[in-house]
Design an enzyme around this catalytic site. Structure first.
Site, PDB file in Angstrom:
ATOM      1  N   SER A  47       0.816  -1.212   0.000  1.00  0.00           N
ATOM      2  CA  SER A  47       0.000   0.000   0.000  1.00  0.00           C
ATOM      3  C   SER A  47       0.849   1.260   0.000  1.00  0.00           C
ATOM      4  O   SER A  47       0.357   2.350  -0.330  1.00  0.00           O
ATOM      5  CB  SER A  47      -0.918   0.008   1.230  1.00  0.00           C
ATOM      6  OG  SER A  47      -0.152  -0.020   2.419  1.00  0.00           O
ATOM      7  N   LYS A  48       2.121   1.142   0.362  1.00  0.00           N
ATOM      8  CA  LYS A  48       2.992   2.316   0.487  1.00  0.00           C
ATOM      9  C   LYS A  48       3.322   2.957  -0.863  1.00  0.00           C
ATOM     10  O   LYS A  48       3.770   4.106  -0.908  1.00  0.00           O
ATOM     11  CB  LYS A  48       4.276   1.947   1.229  1.00  0.00           C
ATOM     12  CG  LYS A  48       4.050   1.458   2.651  1.00  0.00           C
ATOM     13  CD  LYS A  48       3.386   2.509   3.525  1.00  0.00           C
ATOM     14  CE  LYS A  48       3.324   2.076   4.983  1.00  0.00           C
ATOM     15  NZ  LYS A  48       2.708   3.109   5.847  1.00  0.00           N
ATOM     16  N   ASP A  49       3.089   2.248  -1.957  1.00  0.00           N
ATOM     17  CA  ASP A  49       3.260   2.862  -3.287  1.00  0.00           C
ATOM     18  C   ASP A  49       2.408   4.119  -3.407  1.00  0.00           C
ATOM     19  O   ASP A  49       2.812   5.110  -4.008  1.00  0.00           O
ATOM     20  CB  ASP A  49       2.816   1.886  -4.390  1.00  0.00           C
ATOM     21  CG  ASP A  49       3.837   0.813  -4.677  1.00  0.00           C
ATOM     22  OD1 ASP A  49       4.869   0.758  -3.976  1.00  0.00           O
ATOM     23  OD2 ASP A  49       3.597   0.022  -5.606  1.00  0.00           O
ATOM     24  N   ALA A  52       4.019   7.075  -1.446  1.00  0.00           N
ATOM     25  CA  ALA A  52       5.299   7.477  -2.040  1.00  0.00           C
ATOM     26  C   ALA A  52       5.067   8.346  -3.267  1.00  0.00           C
ATOM     27  O   ALA A  52       5.657   9.426  -3.407  1.00  0.00           O
ATOM     28  CB  ALA A  52       6.130   6.252  -2.400  1.00  0.00           C
ATOM     29  N   THR A  79       7.615   1.223   2.738  1.00  0.00           N
ATOM     30  CA  THR A  79       7.630   2.599   2.239  1.00  0.00           C
ATOM     31  C   THR A  79       8.940   2.877   1.514  1.00  0.00           C
ATOM     32  O   THR A  79       8.961   3.531   0.460  1.00  0.00           O
ATOM     33  CB  THR A  79       7.445   3.611   3.383  1.00  0.00           C
ATOM     34  OG1 THR A  79       6.236   3.315   4.079  1.00  0.00           O
ATOM     35  CG2 THR A  79       7.381   5.042   2.853  1.00  0.00           C
TER      36      THR A  79
END
Length: 345
Positions: A47-49, A52, A79
């Site tokens: 999910s960190k895409d 970012a 992340t």
């Protein structure tokens, strides 16, 4: 070529629009219907895409970032991978301060993506100069032309999920979602989704998942920071020893705490029953669902969405390693190792 929906200019165009997958075998005896928001379908496998890309592009819009600049961040691994991926495409240097609790797989992946990695001791206070928070701040001060993402205290962390993940879940459930269950670390994922869903339907129940050894659940209930709650735990990307401003505690209805051991076994169970290869934090989220079901939280008419934020490949040296599980004391008579590997000589 541009009219073909399956042809993309670069990997960043694949971020978001992740599938909602119905859970069947694990929840067969539960009340209600259960769906997993599987964030491993992002190109960076988490999910960190989303944060970012959003934070970096916002910095570009504001003129804070220029080609060749350096992006610095604290991360448990996911992340960092996403930032490194975005940095490659956009032409930035990437420096990451990583907790020593992060799996060796994650650290190797960060190096593979061209990031410079500083591994910092996990079990020190947030204000200790060796902590990954303080190391990142020091590097930012020392390096000209650098920005510090600072996901724990960045409103854009929430905005990324308010703009994308929340609307996706609402649309995918046709507005019928009754409960959202999501892990809380920085708090950006759960807070952004919660803000959007509550605007559509204030009755949607938002349930955060915390770790034993973290301060978040007690802070949510009392609004008091209690450092006596803090002790070492193994789950990565979940819980905190500080209070992130990227967590909107008012939008979260309740927190559930899960153990390292049960979360590890549940991650393996998801892979073995639903065929979805998930990470440790996804196991924690599903473990919370199991506990909530046992407590009678759900009704037959409920539609529950659980966020699976990460991919199993990041945890091959941890929860998917029988040796690591044995070393942690996570295998007992109930959870024996049944190896399926035979070597033919």
């Amino acid at each position: 070529m541009s009219n073909n929906k399956n042809v993309f200019d670069n990997v960043l165009q694949l971020i978001g629009s992740t599938p909602l997958i119905k859970l069947n075998r694990m929840t067969a005896d539960f009340k209600g219907e259960y769906f997993a928001k599987v964030e491993a379908f992002n190109p960076g496998h988490s999910s960190k895409d989303r944060i970012a890309l959003h934070i970096i592009e916002e910095a570009e819009r504001q003129g804070i970032l220029s080609p060749g600049d350096t992006i610095i961040e604290t991360t448990s691994g996911n992340t960092g991978f996403s930032i490194a991926m975005v940095s490659i495409i956009k032409g930035y240097e990437c420096i990451l301060a990583v907790s020593s609790k992060s799996s060796a797989d994650k650290i190797d992946m960060l190096k593979s993506m061209g990031a410079k990695v500083y591994v910092c001791p996990a079990h020190v206070n947030a204000d200790d100069p060796r902590s990954y928070y303080q190391v990142a701040k020091r590097l930012h001060d020392e390096i000209k032309g650098s920005i510090y993402i600072n996901q724990y205290f960045n409103q854009l962390n929430i905005d990324a999920h308010y703009n994308t993940t929340g609307p996706e879940i609402w649309e995918q459930t046709e507005g019928q979602i009754t409960h959202l269950v999501a892990c809380s670390g920085t708090g950006g994922t759960i807070s952004g989704i919660a803000k959007y869903l509550k605007e559509q339907n204030p009755d949607v129940k938002i349930i955060g998942v915390d770790a034993y050894g973290s301060v978040l659940k007690k802070y949510h209930e009392t609004r008091e920071f209690d450092d006596k709650e803090i002790y070492p735990y193994r789950i990565e990307g979940l819980g905190k020893n500080l209070i992130p401003t990227a967590t909107d505690f008012d939008s979260i209805d309740k927190f559930v705490k899960v153990t390292d051991e049960e979360s590890a076994h549940t991650a393996r169970e998801i892979s073995n029953t639903e065929g979805i290869f998930v990470g440790y934090t996804s196991g924690a989220a599903m473990q919370a669902v199991k506990q909530l079901n046992e407590e009678g939280e759900f009704k037959e008419t409920d539609k529950v969405v659980v966020v699976f934020p990460d991919h199993g490949s990041r945890y091959m040296s941890k929860v998917y390693s029988d040796k690591w599980m044995q070393d942690q004391g996570f295998f007992d008579s109930k959870n024996e190792v049944h190896t399926t590997i035979e070597y033919i000589k």
